[in-house]
Design a protein around this motif. Structure first.
Motif, PDB file in Angstrom:
ATOM      1  N   GLU A  34       0.841  -1.206   0.000  1.00  0.00           N
ATOM      2  CA  GLU A  34       0.000   0.000   0.000  1.00  0.00           C
ATOM      3  C   GLU A  34       0.869   1.247   0.000  1.00  0.00           C
ATOM      4  O   GLU A  34       0.578   2.225  -0.683  1.00  0.00           O
ATOM      5  CB  GLU A  34      -0.918  -0.029   1.228  1.00  0.00           C
ATOM      6  CG  GLU A  34      -1.882   1.149   1.337  1.00  0.00           C
ATOM      7  CD  GLU A  34      -1.327   2.263   2.185  1.00  0.00           C
ATOM      8  OE1 GLU A  34      -1.623   3.433   1.893  1.00  0.00           O
ATOM      9  OE2 GLU A  34      -0.589   1.983   3.141  1.00  0.00           O
ATOM     10  N   ARG A  38       1.116   4.576  -3.009  1.00  0.00           N
ATOM     11  CA  ARG A  38       0.734   5.958  -2.682  1.00  0.00           C
ATOM     12  C   ARG A  38       1.286   6.916  -3.715  1.00  0.00           C
ATOM     13  O   ARG A  38       2.352   6.735  -4.264  1.00  0.00           O
ATOM     14  CB  ARG A  38       1.277   6.370  -1.311  1.00  0.00           C
ATOM     15  CG  ARG A  38       0.635   5.641  -0.177  1.00  0.00           C
ATOM     16  CD  ARG A  38       1.210   6.139   1.127  1.00  0.00           C
ATOM     17  NE  ARG A  38       0.749   5.315   2.228  1.00  0.00           N
ATOM     18  CZ  ARG A  38       1.177   5.447   3.466  1.00  0.00           C
ATOM     19  NH1 ARG A  38       2.079   6.361   3.770  1.00  0.00           N
ATOM     20  NH2 ARG A  38       0.709   4.670   4.420  1.00  0.00           N
ATOM     21  N   THR A  40       2.431  10.833  -4.542  1.00  0.00           N
ATOM     22  CA  THR A  40       2.874  12.059  -3.881  1.00  0.00           C
ATOM     23  C   THR A  40       2.475  13.249  -4.737  1.00  0.00           C
ATOM     24  O   THR A  40       2.254  13.130  -5.936  1.00  0.00           O
ATOM     25  CB  THR A  40       4.398  12.062  -3.683  1.00  0.00           C
ATOM     26  OG1 THR A  40       5.022  11.908  -4.957  1.00  0.00           O
ATOM     27  CG2 THR A  40       4.838  10.911  -2.779  1.00  0.00           C
TER      28      THR A  40
END
Length: 61
Positions: A34, A38, A40
């Motif tokens: 996970e 992600r 950014t």
């Protein structure tokens, strides 16, 4: 000039997980997966760039 050997120092990456800041190296496989997924963003690329808080509140109202 002197002949020196440069050594790298291991850098520990921390992330917030389940409300706690923990080193990524301690994440389980699922949490690490996970973390890698992600995305950014930077303030320049966000939708609210250049808007003041009061201007944002007017848009919401």
């Amino acid at each position: 000039m002197t002949n020196c050997e440069c050594q790298r120092t291991k850098c520990e990456v921390f992330s917030r997980s389940m409300g706690f800041i923990r080193p990524v190296s301690n994440f389980n496989i699922g949490k690490y997966s996970e973390f890698c997924e992600r995305k950014t963003f930077t303030e320049q690329n966000s939708l609210t760039t250049g808007l003041r808080h009061s201007e944002l509140l007017k848009k919401v109202a």
